[in-house]
Design an enzyme around this catalytic site. Sequence first.
Site, mmCIF file in Angstrom:
data_model
loop_
_atom_site.group_PDB
_atom_site.id
_atom_site.type_symbol
_atom_site.label_atom_id
_atom_site.label_comp_id
_atom_site.label_asym_id
_atom_site.label_seq_id
_atom_site.Cartn_x
_atom_site.Cartn_y
_atom_site.Cartn_z
ATOM 1 N N ASN A 118 22.731 73.497 49.196
ATOM 2 C CA ASN A 118 22.328 74.859 49.549
ATOM 3 C C ASN A 118 20.979 74.772 50.250
ATOM 4 O OD1 ASN A 118 21.512 77.505 49.685
ATOM 5 N ND2 ASN A 118 21.244 77.770 47.470
ATOM 6 N N LYS B 94 19.349 76.997 51.773
ATOM 7 C CA LYS B 94 18.564 78.241 51.757
ATOM 8 C C LYS B 94 18.036 78.532 53.175
ATOM 9 C CE LYS B 94 17.728 77.290 46.977
ATOM 10 N NZ LYS B 94 16.979 77.503 45.771
ATOM 11 N N HIS C 42 24.008 83.892 43.916
ATOM 12 C CA HIS C 42 22.823 83.050 43.702
ATOM 13 C C HIS C 42 21.702 83.903 43.113
ATOM 14 C CE1 HIS C 42 19.403 80.478 44.389
ATOM 15 N NE2 HIS C 42 20.265 79.476 44.455
ATOM 16 N N GLU D 13 18.662 84.034 43.686
ATOM 17 C CA GLU D 13 17.732 84.610 44.658
ATOM 18 C C GLU D 13 18.297 85.892 45.262
ATOM 19 O OE1 GLU D 13 17.308 80.989 46.877
ATOM 20 O OE2 GLU D 13 16.303 80.118 45.134
ATOM 21 N N GLU E 176 23.533 77.724 37.102
ATOM 22 C CA GLU E 176 22.188 77.470 37.597
ATOM 23 C C GLU E 176 21.182 78.229 36.734
ATOM 24 O OE1 GLU E 176 22.207 76.126 41.952
ATOM 25 O OE2 GLU E 176 22.056 78.290 41.970
ATOM 26 N N GLY F 235 14.269 75.270 41.786
ATOM 27 C CA GLY F 235 13.071 75.074 42.597
ATOM 28 C C GLY F 235 11.799 74.844 41.793
ATOM 29 N N SER G 297 16.964 72.045 40.270
ATOM 30 C CA SER G 297 16.139 70.833 40.306
ATOM 31 C C SER G 297 16.949 69.566 40.042
ATOM 32 C CB SER G 297 14.948 70.947 39.338
ATOM 33 O OG SER G 297 14.115 72.023 39.729
HETATM 34 P P1 PGA Z 1 16.975 73.536 43.654
HETATM 35 O O1 PGA Z 1 17.903 74.794 44.019
HETATM 36 O O2 PGA Z 1 17.884 72.321 43.637
HETATM 37 O O3 PGA Z 1 15.952 73.468 44.733
HETATM 38 O O4 PGA Z 1 16.391 73.790 42.309
HETATM 39 C C1 PGA Z 1 19.221 74.898 43.573
HETATM 40 C C2 PGA Z 1 19.816 76.180 44.065
HETATM 41 O O5 PGA Z 1 19.082 77.172 44.166
HETATM 42 O O6 PGA Z 1 21.021 76.261 44.375
#
Ligand code: PGA
Length: 252
Positions: A9, A11, A97, A99, A169, A175, A215
């Site tokens: 992903n 983003k 997601h 976000e 997640e 992140g 992460s």
């Molecule tokens: P990250 O994000 O691996 O940077 O923690 C995962 C995601 O948001 O799908």
Amino acid sequence: MRKKIVAGNWKMNKGFSEAEDLITEIADALEEVELTRVDVVICPPALYLEMATDIAEESNFSVGAQNVYPADSGAFTGEVSPTMLADLDVEYCIVGHSERRKYFGESHEFLAQKVDALLAHDIIPIFCCGEVLPEREAGIHFEVVKRQLEESLFHLPEDDFRAVVIAYEPVWAIGTGVTATKEQAQEMHSYIRTLVLKRYGSEAANEITILYGGSCNAKNAKELFSMPDVDGGLIGGASLKSDEFMAIVLSA
Ligand code: PGA
């Protein structure tokens, strides 16, 4: 045996030529390995989907979108429809997601509409679920995830449901550099599989692919993916470098 998937992903990252370079590097690296057990999915920003699907045509990965609007066409300025994604041979789309839930206020109901719209065009939703830190600290993380699945996925008839990929997640891990332990991941993944078992029966429960995200990187992927109910990962930051992403792919 159920499918393992490693999905990147991206983003809202990378300029066009950087994105093209990264996808080409991944495509080249995939040519050097024989992947029998894992599907690779790259989810770049919407503007790069056509370039990505062009490269994917000659390569061993699939392309996913990061978002969709649940209507085939109409006065929805700035949005992208499932028809448009299907026209470009996009095979997957991330839905729910954290976000998007947080910054765009996407509700359970709206996410259910997106899932339906994607399935109507044979695009596989990668449905994200997961709790925020205060919910885990309050011990209500199982209830939170249960509700997310019940409200946005469990309305589906079994055949449709079986096309979906779920990504657990934990929001506190996204992140942040704080990964769920392999035990925390396994515990939630096995809980999700039990919910699927109760709703759709054992075949669906055995077959549904459940990814871990948050992460996940080249160092911890092998350990997380070794857990019996973790079927791969949804990778954010670590999917932005081909070497690291490929190391994760090879851990699955
Ligand atoms: P990250 O994000 O691996 O940077 O923690 C995962 C995601 O948001 O799908």
